[in-house]
Design a protein around this motif. Sequence first.
Motif, PDB file in Angstrom:
ATOM      1  N   GLN A   1       0.867  -1.231  -0.004  1.00 32.26           N
ATOM      2  CA  GLN A   1      -0.047   0.004  -0.001  1.00 32.26           C
ATOM      3  C   GLN A   1       0.958   1.401  -0.035  1.00 32.26           C
ATOM      4  O   GLN A   1       0.138   2.512  -0.271  1.00 32.26           O
ATOM      5  CB  GLN A   1      -1.209  -0.004   1.200  1.00 32.26           C
TER       6      GLN A   1
ATOM      7  N   GLN B   1      -0.930  -1.096  -5.539  1.00 35.36           N
ATOM      8  CA  GLN B   1      -0.945  -0.454  -4.332  1.00 35.36           C
ATOM      9  C   GLN B   1      -2.112  -0.351  -3.858  1.00 35.36           C
ATOM     10  O   GLN B   1      -3.109   0.631  -4.085  1.00 35.36           O
ATOM     11  CB  GLN B   1      -0.188   1.009  -5.023  1.00 35.36           C
ATOM     12  N   ILE B   2      -2.286  -1.025  -2.914  1.00 38.52           N
ATOM     13  CA  ILE B   2      -3.671  -1.283  -1.900  1.00 38.52           C
ATOM     14  C   ILE B   2      -3.389  -2.149  -0.650  1.00 38.52           C
ATOM     15  O   ILE B   2      -2.526  -2.767  -0.491  1.00 38.52           O
ATOM     16  CB  ILE B   2      -4.585  -1.708  -2.852  1.00 38.52           C
ATOM     17  N   GLY B   3      -4.239  -1.489   0.460  1.00 36.78           N
ATOM     18  CA  GLY B   3      -4.085  -2.497   1.528  1.00 36.78           C
ATOM     19  C   GLY B   3      -4.912  -3.634   1.496  1.00 36.78           C
ATOM     20  O   GLY B   3      -5.644  -3.686   0.753  1.00 36.78           O
TER      21      GLY B   3
END
Length: 230
Positions: free
Chosen positions: A85, A109-111
């Motif tokens: 992320q 790109q992420i939790g």
Amino acid sequence: MTETTFYKKAAKYWANVPATIDGVLGGFGHITDIDIEGSKKFFNYILSLEQPPKTNLALDCGAGIGRVSKNLLMHYFVKVDLVEQDEKFINTAKQLLGENNAKLGTLYQIGLQHLKLQKKYDVIWCQWVLGHLNDYDLITFLERCNQALTEYGVIIVKENIAPTDEMEYDDEDSSVTRPYKLMEKIFEDANLRVIASEIQSGFPDDIYPVHMFALAPDSVTQNVAVRSIN
């Protein structure tokens, strides 16, 4: 602490951590070689099973700067996708791995609490990241991983384990360290079973014990007894 605060505080912490091996390992960069060797030993055992996972596509969860992808996963897999992320970590991973690297797949790109898996993976590798999910989000994340495995695919979890029966909270990086029994319960709730486990050896005595778990869907029958390979 609210769920939003828990996640925002962690994101803020990592935004201020340098994009280096020492940074992503919390000042313990010197253990990286021992860590990778322990992971290789464990994964080689998984590949020796009667029904091993294939080695076409892996997913590196909480990939940081690509340390595990570069030093471990890319030695085994045709392609490796990364999930991270933090923007600067993703950018550093591109440089470290090489944007023209044929083995580098998609970078997300992420939790993990928001990740929707669109592909099928032979191995989903989760290392030192699941403590940043609350119990509910961890179970639902593992359920999504469960559904995103190829035939005989596995989820590898490598995490700190609390030495007592109580979950411990780290206020600095907004993470939790879960006890062994809670991890087992979470795996069970996600319809996963442990097919192998090992405790990482050679780490300093003053850090949490680190356990490795290989998880397979409960619905899959494998002729593998649950065992520790220490």
